[in-house]
Every structure is written in structure tokens, then in C-alpha cells.
Write a protein that holds these residues in place. Structure first.
Motif, PDB file in Angstrom:
ATOM      1  N   LEU A   5      -5.858  12.549 -10.605  1.00  0.00           N
ATOM      2  CA  LEU A   5      -5.424  12.786  -9.235  1.00  0.00           C
ATOM      3  C   LEU A   5      -5.799  14.182  -8.740  1.00  0.00           C
ATOM      4  O   LEU A   5      -6.113  14.373  -7.566  1.00  0.00           O
ATOM      5  N   LEU A  34      -9.191  14.099  -7.435  1.00  0.00           N
ATOM      6  CA  LEU A  34      -9.203  13.455  -6.116  1.00  0.00           C
ATOM      7  C   LEU A  34      -8.883  14.483  -5.028  1.00  0.00           C
ATOM      8  O   LEU A  34      -9.462  14.452  -3.934  1.00  0.00           O
ATOM      9  N   ARG A  35      -7.969  15.395  -5.319  1.00  0.00           N
ATOM     10  CA  ARG A  35      -7.598  16.424  -4.348  1.00  0.00           C
ATOM     11  C   ARG A  35      -8.751  17.408  -4.102  1.00  0.00           C
ATOM     12  O   ARG A  35      -8.955  17.881  -2.997  1.00  0.00           O
ATOM     13  N   ALA A  74       1.100   4.008  -2.962  1.00  0.00           N
ATOM     14  CA  ALA A  74       0.795   5.408  -2.656  1.00  0.00           C
ATOM     15  C   ALA A  74       1.899   6.324  -3.175  1.00  0.00           C
ATOM     16  O   ALA A  74       1.627   7.393  -3.739  1.00  0.00           O
ATOM     17  N   MET A  85      -8.301   4.638  -4.530  1.00  0.00           N
ATOM     18  CA  MET A  85      -7.859   5.808  -3.776  1.00  0.00           C
ATOM     19  C   MET A  85      -9.027   6.761  -3.560  1.00  0.00           C
ATOM     20  O   MET A  85      -9.848   6.968  -4.464  1.00  0.00           O
ATOM     21  N   TYR A  91      -6.174  -1.229  -7.047  1.00  0.00           N
ATOM     22  CA  TYR A  91      -6.163  -0.360  -5.869  1.00  0.00           C
ATOM     23  C   TYR A  91      -7.109   0.819  -6.069  1.00  0.00           C
ATOM     24  O   TYR A  91      -7.326   1.292  -7.184  1.00  0.00           O
ATOM     25  N   THR A 103      -9.759   9.523   3.125  1.00  0.00           N
ATOM     26  CA  THR A 103      -9.483   8.491   4.121  1.00  0.00           C
ATOM     27  C   THR A 103     -10.756   7.947   4.757  1.00  0.00           C
ATOM     28  O   THR A 103     -10.919   6.728   4.899  1.00  0.00           O
ATOM     29  N   CYS A 150      -5.899  11.370   1.826  1.00  0.00           N
ATOM     30  CA  CYS A 150      -6.479  10.241   1.110  1.00  0.00           C
ATOM     31  C   CYS A 150      -5.844   8.936   1.573  1.00  0.00           C
ATOM     32  O   CYS A 150      -4.767   8.928   2.166  1.00  0.00           O
ATOM     33  N   ARG A 203       0.830  -1.210   0.000  1.00  0.00           N
ATOM     34  CA  ARG A 203       0.000   0.000   0.000  1.00  0.00           C
ATOM     35  C   ARG A 203       0.860   1.254   0.000  1.00  0.00           C
ATOM     36  O   ARG A 203       0.597   2.211  -0.732  1.00  0.00           O
ATOM     37  N   LEU A 261      -5.538   4.440   0.519  1.00  0.00           N
ATOM     38  CA  LEU A 261      -5.495   3.500  -0.599  1.00  0.00           C
ATOM     39  C   LEU A 261      -5.828   2.110  -0.078  1.00  0.00           C
ATOM     40  O   LEU A 261      -5.297   1.688   0.953  1.00  0.00           O
ATOM     41  N   LEU A 276      -0.313   9.633  -4.080  1.00  0.00           N
ATOM     42  CA  LEU A 276      -1.554   9.737  -3.313  1.00  0.00           C
ATOM     43  C   LEU A 276      -1.623  11.079  -2.596  1.00  0.00           C
ATOM     44  O   LEU A 276      -0.722  11.433  -1.830  1.00  0.00           O
ATOM     45  N   ALA A 330       1.750   6.304  -7.123  1.00  0.00           N
ATOM     46  CA  ALA A 330       0.625   7.045  -7.688  1.00  0.00           C
ATOM     47  C   ALA A 330       0.646   8.527  -7.324  1.00  0.00           C
ATOM     48  O   ALA A 330       0.000   9.337  -8.002  1.00  0.00           O
TER      49      ALA A 330
END
Length: 352
Positions: free
Chosen positions: A199, A202-203, A68, A228, A226, A231, A77, A64, A79, A73, A71
Motif C-alpha cells: 500500500l 501505491l501512495r 476500501a 486499487m 479488487y 483514480t 486512489c 467497494r 477501487l 485505500l 484495505a
């Protein structure tokens, strides 16, 4: 005894895998490149030392953390690991499967989105893409979101089987429309071959998740997916994950690959270059319409897809006839990008 099996299960067709021994295999979007012999030997030594008598434990934490880093991460966040993307699709579908829940996706797209709904309960709503170029139909999707209030919207980016990297402005509009309804999951299985990723989304958006796989990275046989997301959101889906769903052998192979990610990055670059060569060759064929791709395959419409499929198979080349998957795919074949030698053989076999 079959009476104990659900009728809808009895009416399903199992996923079919074509026998491929002796064929040039260009039907399932695998990375065609193997590791160099020295790395194969090094990996073999690593795997031989794995404690097969033990359940996976801290090594999954190592994987993991490595994914992270790989990617990038974002902060805030988490994963989670899946046994391939397919398991993650099932877990997400299960997580939102309250009575009346709806899952929405453009079509044609990855068949597992709809199949998971059939198996787990949510109602699946497919919204056709634009017929001329397989782009997202912005208005139709926004109307569907307003009408059905889906708990989950799947956006494969790039899409399978079309290879389309959809318009970013349309995606932003869909994310905005979904913020009061449910999750948007960007399925980035083909990210190693694409010009953009999600990504940054995602932020910025707490209801956006990004799913990736190591299958297209070059480890289709290892089965590592995986997911993402924020959390607190990942923690809820994590509750559904079966314990020890990733084996110690798979985890070790994945860690080894990430330690040599430059090798796989070079392979991805070679595949992207070969994709453009294959696309140009398809454009030159009379009556054939290839569609621009940002994945490791090219979708093309032929005058007679069934006849072309049979012609290629007779010459020892397997591709995927997707004509029956959706009406928009009429007479379409999906051609995986292979090695230069495999692509040359395919191009030669397609010549009139």
C-alpha cells in the motif's frame, strides 16, 4: 465447425481441476476453515433476503466502500471489482494490448499472466527467478525492462507457486525502471498470510497498482477480486469491466464477511502458525527441500515428486504437482496449508 475456432485456442489445454470428493484437499490454496454454525445461519438469512430478480446496483458501491476501508485505500486512489482476480488480469491485459505491447513477469509465477497474453494479444516475456531460492533476478529483470520496454510488469507478492515474498529493494528498483514504460501491478492474492504489503508503494508511485482477492481471505467460492490504483488510472480500466460482473449474492456474502473480518483474521493467524509447523516437518524429511513461504502453501522439492504425489493420493490427500509448470520447479509439489488435523495427516503420510 471447429474451423471457426482460432488454431491457438484449439491447441490450448483447459485448466484442470482435480476431482476431490472424499479427499483431504490441499491442492488449490483455499482457506480450510468454514464459518462457525451461528454465522452460517446468519449469512443464510441475509442471502435469502437478497432481491435475485434485480441486477446488482448500489450494493456494489457498498462493497467497494467496505473493501476500501478494509484495505486502507490511500487518498487519490480508487477501487474496482472483478469476478475474482482472473477477470482483473484479463481486463488489465486487454487495457494495454496495443500492437507490439509486452507484458513482463518473473517465472515461475501465476499462469494467468501468460495465458491472458496468449488470448488477448500482447507478447509475454518471462524472466526466470534465481534457481537456488526463487528470488527475483534483479539484473535479468532490469535488462528485460530496458530491452522490451513492457507496458505491464506483474509482481506476485507473495508469489505463486513459491510463496516467496520478494526483496523490497529489488522491487523498488524495478518500479523505478518501469516509471517511463508502463504499469507495475503488485498481485497480493496471499496478503492475509504475509508480513508486508504494497500500500505504501501505491501512495508513492502513480504507475503502481495493487490487486487483491477475497478468495484467500476465506471466500474462494464467492469470486471477488479488487484492483486499487490512482483514480484516473482505475477509471480507464473500469471502462472494460462487464456490467454486473459481481452478482448480488456474491456481493452480500462479501459484505457479510467484511463485517466479521476478525473471524477471518483469526483463521489467517491459525494458517500462518500451521504453515510454520508444516515447513518444519518438511525440513525434517530426508531428501526434501521446502522453500520459505509467506503464503498459505509451502513449495517443496522431493526426490521423486510424481511418486510422492501418487503416494499421497493413494492415502486420500490431494496436493499440486507443479513439476511441469517451469523447469525451475522440477520435482516440486505445492502443499496447501490445511487445518491442524489435515496437516497432521499430510505429515504422517509423508513419513518414510
Amino acid at each position: 465447425m471447429l474451423d471457426v475456432i482460432r488454431p491457438d485456442i484449439q491447441n490450448l489445454h483447459a485448466y484442470a481441476v482435480q476431482p476431490s470428493t472424499g479427499f483431504i484437499k490441499l491442492d488449490v490454496m483455499e482457506n480450510p476453515h468454514r464459518l462457525p454454525p451461528d454465522l452460517q445461519a446468519e449469512l443464510g438469512a441475509r442471502l435469502s433476503a437478497v432481491a435475485l430478480n434485480r441486477y446488482p446496483a448500489e450494493r456494489l458501491d457498498d462493497l467497494r466502500a467496505a473493501l476500501a476501508r478494509h484495505a486502507g485505500l490511500p487518498e487519490g486512489c480508487a477501487l474496482m471489482l472483478g469476478n475474482g482476480s482472473d477477470e482483473l488480469i484479463s481486463l488489465l491485459t486487454q487495457a494495454i494490448a496495443r500492437p507490439g505491447a509486452v507484458v513482463l513477469a518473473p517465472q515461475p509465477s501465476f499462469v494467468m499472466y501468460q495465458l491472458s497474453c496468449q488470448l488477448l494479444g500482447p507478447r509475454f516475456v518471462g524472466v526466470p527467478c534465481r534457481a537456488e531460492d526463487f528470488a527475483l533476478d534483479r539484473n535479468a529483470l532490469l535488462d528485460a525492462i530496458a530491452l522490451h520496454r513492457p507496458a505491464l510488469l506483474w509482481l506476485a507478492y507473495p508469489n505463486n507457486p513459491t510463496g516467496t515474498l520478494w526483496d523490497d529493494e529489488v522491487i523498488e528498483a524495478l518500479i523505478a525502471a518501469m516509471q517511463h514504460h508502463g504499469l507495475v501491478v503488485m498481485d497480493e492474492a496471499y496478503q492475509p498470510f504475509a508480513a508486508r504489503d504494497s500500500l505504501e508503494r501505491l501512495r508513492r508511485h502513480p504507475h503502481v497498482m495493487v490487486m487483491r482477492t477475497m478468495s484467500k481471505f476465506g471466500l474462494a467460492g464467492v469470486r471477488i477480486g479488487y484492483l486499487m490504483g490512482r483514480t484516473e488510472l482505475v477509471a480507464q480500466v473500469e471502462k472494460l469491466r462487464p456490467p454486473f460482473n459481481v452478482s448480488v449474492l456474491n456481493a452480500e456474502a462479501a459484505l457479510f464477511a467484511l463485517e466479521h473480518e476478525a473471524v477471518y483474521a483469526a483463521q489467517a493467524a491459525a494458517i500462518r502458525a500451521e504453515r510454520e509447523r508444516l515447513f518444519a516437518a518438511l525440513q525434517a524429511l530426508p531428501g526434501v527441500t521446502p522453500f520459505p513461504s509467506q503464503a498459505n502453501m509451502v513449495l517443496a522439492r522431493f526426490p521423486d515428486a510424481a511418486a510422492t504425489f501418487a503416494q499421497l493420493k493413494a492415502r486420500g490427500i490431494l496436493v499440486k504437482n507443479v513439476s511441469a509448470m517451469h523447469p525451475l520447479l522440477h520435482n516440486c509439489l505445492r502443499l496447501t496449508v490445511g487445518t491442524p488435523e489435515e496437516n497432521s495427516a499430510l505429515i504422517k503420510a509423508l513419513q518414510p
